[in-house]
Design a protein around this motif. Structure first.
Motif, PDB file in Angstrom:
ATOM      1  N   ASP A 300     -45.467 -23.785   5.944  1.00 13.32           N
ATOM      2  CA  ASP A 300     -44.053 -23.885   6.306  1.00 13.32           C
ATOM      3  C   ASP A 300     -43.141 -23.761   5.094  1.00 13.32           C
ATOM      4  O   ASP A 300     -42.006 -23.300   5.198  1.00 13.32           O
ATOM      5  N   GLU A 301     -43.616 -24.194   3.950  1.00 16.18           N
ATOM      6  CA  GLU A 301     -42.806 -24.139   2.738  1.00 16.18           C
ATOM      7  C   GLU A 301     -43.722 -23.979   1.538  1.00 16.18           C
ATOM      8  O   GLU A 301     -44.815 -24.566   1.498  1.00 16.18           O
ATOM      9  N   ASP A 302     -43.310 -23.184   0.565  1.00 15.42           N
ATOM     10  CA  ASP A 302     -44.132 -22.990  -0.625  1.00 15.42           C
ATOM     11  C   ASP A 302     -43.256 -22.863  -1.859  1.00 15.42           C
ATOM     12  O   ASP A 302     -42.123 -22.390  -1.786  1.00 15.42           O
ATOM     13  N   SER A 303     -43.800 -23.287  -2.982  1.00 13.02           N
ATOM     14  CA  SER A 303     -43.142 -23.118  -4.273  1.00 13.02           C
ATOM     15  C   SER A 303     -44.222 -22.836  -5.310  1.00 13.02           C
ATOM     16  O   SER A 303     -45.135 -23.641  -5.502  1.00 13.02           O
ATOM     17  N   HIS A 304     -44.127 -21.675  -5.956  1.00  9.30           N
ATOM     18  CA  HIS A 304     -45.101 -21.264  -6.964  1.00  9.30           C
ATOM     19  C   HIS A 304     -44.440 -21.307  -8.337  1.00  9.30           C
ATOM     20  O   HIS A 304     -43.339 -20.790  -8.515  1.00  9.30           O
ATOM     21  N   THR A 305     -45.127 -21.908  -9.300  1.00  5.74           N
ATOM     22  CA  THR A 305     -44.612 -21.991 -10.663  1.00  5.74           C
ATOM     23  C   THR A 305     -45.530 -21.231 -11.606  1.00  5.74           C
ATOM     24  O   THR A 305     -46.744 -21.460 -11.620  1.00  5.74           O
ATOM     25  N   PHE A 306     -44.935 -20.331 -12.400  1.00  5.90           N
ATOM     26  CA  PHE A 306     -45.676 -19.531 -13.371  1.00  5.90           C
ATOM     27  C   PHE A 306     -45.144 -19.875 -14.767  1.00  5.90           C
ATOM     28  O   PHE A 306     -43.980 -19.610 -15.074  1.00  5.90           O
ATOM     29  N   SER A 307     -45.995 -20.473 -15.589  1.00  2.00           N
ATOM     30  CA  SER A 307     -45.575 -20.809 -16.954  1.00  2.00           C
ATOM     31  C   SER A 307     -46.784 -21.160 -17.800  1.00  2.00           C
ATOM     32  O   SER A 307     -47.794 -21.655 -17.284  1.00  2.00           O
ATOM     33  N   ASP A 308     -46.679 -20.883 -19.098  1.00  2.00           N
ATOM     34  CA  ASP A 308     -47.699 -21.304 -20.062  1.00  2.00           C
ATOM     35  C   ASP A 308     -49.117 -20.964 -19.614  1.00  2.00           C
ATOM     36  O   ASP A 308     -50.002 -21.806 -19.590  1.00  2.00           O
ATOM     37  N   ASN A 309     -49.331 -19.722 -19.232  1.00  2.00           N
ATOM     38  CA  ASN A 309     -50.660 -19.250 -18.803  1.00  2.00           C
ATOM     39  C   ASN A 309     -51.210 -20.033 -17.620  1.00  2.00           C
ATOM     40  O   ASN A 309     -52.421 -20.216 -17.473  1.00  2.00           O
ATOM     41  N   TYR A 310     -50.325 -20.527 -16.764  1.00  2.00           N
ATOM     42  CA  TYR A 310     -50.742 -21.387 -15.664  1.00  2.00           C
ATOM     43  C   TYR A 310     -49.936 -21.055 -14.417  1.00  2.00           C
ATOM     44  O   TYR A 310     -48.723 -20.874 -14.480  1.00  2.00           O
ATOM     45  N   HIS A 311     -50.596 -20.989 -13.287  1.00  2.00           N
ATOM     46  CA  HIS A 311     -49.949 -20.752 -12.002  1.00  2.00           C
ATOM     47  C   HIS A 311     -50.399 -21.850 -11.040  1.00  2.00           C
ATOM     48  O   HIS A 311     -51.573 -21.989 -10.736  1.00  2.00           O
ATOM     49  N   LYS A 312     -49.460 -22.650 -10.580  1.00  2.00           N
ATOM     50  CA  LYS A 312     -49.767 -23.661  -9.576  1.00  2.00           C
ATOM     51  C   LYS A 312     -48.803 -23.514  -8.406  1.00  2.00           C
ATOM     52  O   LYS A 312     -47.734 -22.890  -8.524  1.00  2.00           O
ATOM     53  N   MET A 313     -49.180 -24.090  -7.266  1.00  2.00           N
ATOM     54  CA  MET A 313     -48.320 -23.996  -6.083  1.00  2.00           C
ATOM     55  C   MET A 313     -48.259 -25.345  -5.382  1.00  2.00           C
ATOM     56  O   MET A 313     -49.193 -26.137  -5.427  1.00  2.00           O
ATOM     57  N   THR A 314     -47.125 -25.581  -4.731  1.00  2.00           N
ATOM     58  CA  THR A 314     -46.966 -26.731  -3.852  1.00  2.00           C
ATOM     59  C   THR A 314     -46.625 -26.180  -2.480  1.00  2.00           C
ATOM     60  O   THR A 314     -45.655 -25.419  -2.325  1.00  2.00           O
ATOM     61  N   VAL A 315     -47.428 -26.519  -1.475  1.00  2.00           N
ATOM     62  CA  VAL A 315     -47.229 -25.982  -0.128  1.00  2.00           C
ATOM     63  C   VAL A 315     -47.151 -27.114   0.884  1.00  2.00           C
ATOM     64  O   VAL A 315     -47.846 -28.124   0.765  1.00  2.00           O
ATOM     65  N   THR A 316     -46.280 -26.940   1.863  1.00  2.00           N
ATOM     66  CA  THR A 316     -46.204 -27.854   3.003  1.00  2.00           C
ATOM     67  C   THR A 316     -46.798 -27.133   4.198  1.00  2.00           C
ATOM     68  O   THR A 316     -46.348 -26.036   4.564  1.00  2.00           O
ATOM     69  N   LEU A 317     -47.820 -27.728   4.802  1.00  2.00           N
ATOM     70  CA  LEU A 317     -48.566 -27.093   5.875  1.00  2.00           C
ATOM     71  C   LEU A 317     -48.380 -27.855   7.180  1.00  2.00           C
ATOM     72  O   LEU A 317     -48.318 -29.091   7.183  1.00  2.00           O
ATOM     73  N   ASN A 318     -48.298 -27.120   8.290  1.00  2.00           N
ATOM     74  CA  ASN A 318     -48.290 -27.711   9.619  1.00  2.00           C
ATOM     75  C   ASN A 318     -49.477 -27.191  10.400  1.00  2.00           C
ATOM     76  O   ASN A 318     -49.810 -26.006  10.329  1.00  2.00           O
ATOM     77  N   LEU A 319     -50.101 -28.072  11.155  1.00  2.00           N
ATOM     78  CA  LEU A 319     -51.300 -27.705  11.899  1.00  2.00           C
ATOM     79  C   LEU A 319     -51.027 -26.530  12.815  1.00  2.00           C
ATOM     80  O   LEU A 319     -50.051 -26.523  13.572  1.00  2.00           O
ATOM     81  N   ALA A 320     -51.881 -25.525  12.750  1.00  2.00           N
ATOM     82  CA  ALA A 320     -51.718 -24.329  13.583  1.00  2.00           C
ATOM     83  C   ALA A 320     -52.316 -24.593  14.953  1.00  2.00           C
ATOM     84  O   ALA A 320     -53.447 -24.219  15.248  1.00  2.00           O
ATOM     85  N   ASN A 321     -51.541 -25.271  15.812  1.00  2.00           N
ATOM     86  CA  ASN A 321     -52.036 -25.589  17.152  1.00  2.00           C
ATOM     87  C   ASN A 321     -52.401 -24.343  17.937  1.00  2.00           C
ATOM     88  O   ASN A 321     -53.160 -24.398  18.893  1.00  2.00           O
ATOM     89  N   ASP A 322     -51.834 -23.201  17.562  1.00  2.00           N
ATOM     90  CA  ASP A 322     -52.102 -21.965  18.285  1.00  2.00           C
ATOM     91  C   ASP A 322     -53.279 -21.194  17.724  1.00  2.00           C
ATOM     92  O   ASP A 322     -53.573 -20.104  18.171  1.00  2.00           O
TER      93      ASP A 322
END
Length: 415
Positions: A300-322
């Motif tokens: 539902d929501e994502d944020s990717h950070t690229f810095s200092d030879n590093y890539h991390k992400m923060t994601v908000t997930l909702n159960l895929a009932n379908d």
């Protein structure tokens, strides 16, 4: 400069590589937003001469990571500080859907036709518009944004047919796509790529009974979850389906709607090592043994950070009932014939023979290496596509074996 980053500034018809000035890039998006954005931090001198970015002149940028284009859009904001850094924020083409208002009137048009008309009206390029047979009886939106009109159109299609659409931008062109066609094969798992997580379960939006009513207010179909009502009481919702649906299709629509809405909302927020394909609108398989989680979620929501030879992400997930049943509730339950394999339907357990899988039902080339053979479950069917079946192997659910298929496959790869 963060490793792998390539950032090009577009001034008029010329491009300037400013990758060496980049300190950090945050690339993000969320469900319900018309556009994705990037926030870029640059090394700077106080007179801006090193980058020469001026928002008034409509400068644009293209952001690539490890050779893959992730973002293309217009710079809308700049900021400078005493720390000799400069930041700018850019949005992709979806910003034009949010920033243009008009009066929209449509009658008996598909969401595809409405999408194309709106893009042409405001000069927004588009590259793909998934077809839909359902014609929206009436859509009238006065003095509102193009994005609001499209959200209303997609909502009506979903309420009447169970087919969910979403809109995104790719290389400067808008796309209208069916959400079920974009279930990816990515897996995020504790002990592998998950850094931290928070899991929330909520009954606040649960419904225990669904009524379908005609335009005259007559109840044409209804269904209730009696066992759930014994626990939490009655919580009812009303839908107005397409009047051309027959009784069987109406019953399927109401049953499918209740199945989704009677399920508690499960939200999982995860910080993990970055995967550029994991963005809002797609599905991923999350595996957290400590919580007994091994299932498919939508981002539902994502944020990717690229810095200092590093890539991390923060994601908000909702159960895929379908993800466990066919989202197109207007279809019959006979299943889809598949290349000599007989009739299959969503939820069937099959024996995958081993081989390749694809990230979408119409992908030109396979992704990853060969998948191991074994038991797998059919989670989607896209009739007529190159790779019509979406399989999830036993390694990612409660089936026996270690089959690690998680994607779209050809009809002759299982039995």
């Amino acid at each position: 400069m963060a490793s792998g980053i390539n950032l090009v500034l577009i001034k008029g018809s010329k491009g300037y590589d400013i990758s060496e000035l980049v300190s950090e890039i945050k690339w993000s998006g969320r469900k319900g937003s018309s556009s994705r954005s990037i926030d870029v931090t640059l090394l700077d001198d106080e007179d801006r001469s090193r980058a020469g970015i001026e928002v008034e002149k409509g400068h644009q940028c293209i952001f690539c990571y490890d050779g893959k284009e992730l973002f293309r859009g217009i710079i809308m904001q700049t900021k400078q500080t005493h720390k000799k850094t400069m930041t700018f924020k850019a949005y992709d083409n979806g910003i034009y859907l949010a920033n243009n208002k008009d009066t929209f009137e449509y009658s008996n048009k598909t969401v595809e036709q409405i999408f194309k008309d709106i893009c042409k009206r405001f000069g927004i390029p588009y590259s793909k518009a998934s077809s839909s047979n359902f014609k929206i009886p009436e859509l009238t939106k006065s003095k509102t944004t193009a994005w609001d009109a499209l959200c209303d159109a997609m909502s009506q299609v979903y309420s009447s047919t169970g087919v969910r659409h979403y809109i995104d931008s790719d290389k400067g062109s808008m796309r209208l796509q069916k959400r079920q066609d974009n279930i990816k094969q990515w897996v995020i798992e504790t002990g592998a790529n998950i850094i931290s997580y928070t899991n929330t379960v909520s009954f606040e939006k649960v419904k225990t009974r669904i009524k379908a009513v005609s335009s005259e207010g007559k109840v044409v179909a209804e269904k209730k979850n009696t066992s759930l009502e014994k626990s939490i009481g009655i919580m009812q919702d009303i839908i107005q389906p397409d009047e051309e649906l027959n009784k069987g299709q109406l019953n399927n629509l109401v049953a499918g709607t209740l199945k989704e809405k009677s399920t508690p909302e499960r939200t999982l927020k995860i910080e993990a090592l970055g995967i550029t394909d994991v963005i809002s609108g797609i599905g991923v398989c999350a595996i957290i043994p400590a919580l007994g989680i091994k299932t498919t979620y939508y981002v539902d929501e994502d944020s990717h950070t690229f810095s200092d030879n590093y890539h991390k992400m923060t994601v908000t997930l909702n159960l895929a009932n379908d993800a466990e049943y066919d989202r197109d509730w207007t279809k019959t339950q006979r299943g889809v014939s598949g290349g000599g394999n007989g009739n299959y339907k969503v939820g069937d357990v099959v024996n995958f023979k081993g081989g390749y899988h694809y990230v979408s039902s119409d992908a030109k080339s396979a992704t990853g290496g060969k998948r191991s053979a074994g038991k797998a479950k059919i989670t989607y069917i896209n009739k007529g596509a190159k790779h019509p079946y979406h399989l999830v192997g036993g390694a990612y659910n409660n089936l026996d074996g270690n089959c690690n298929v998680y994607g779209w496959v050809d009809s002759d790869t299982f039995s």
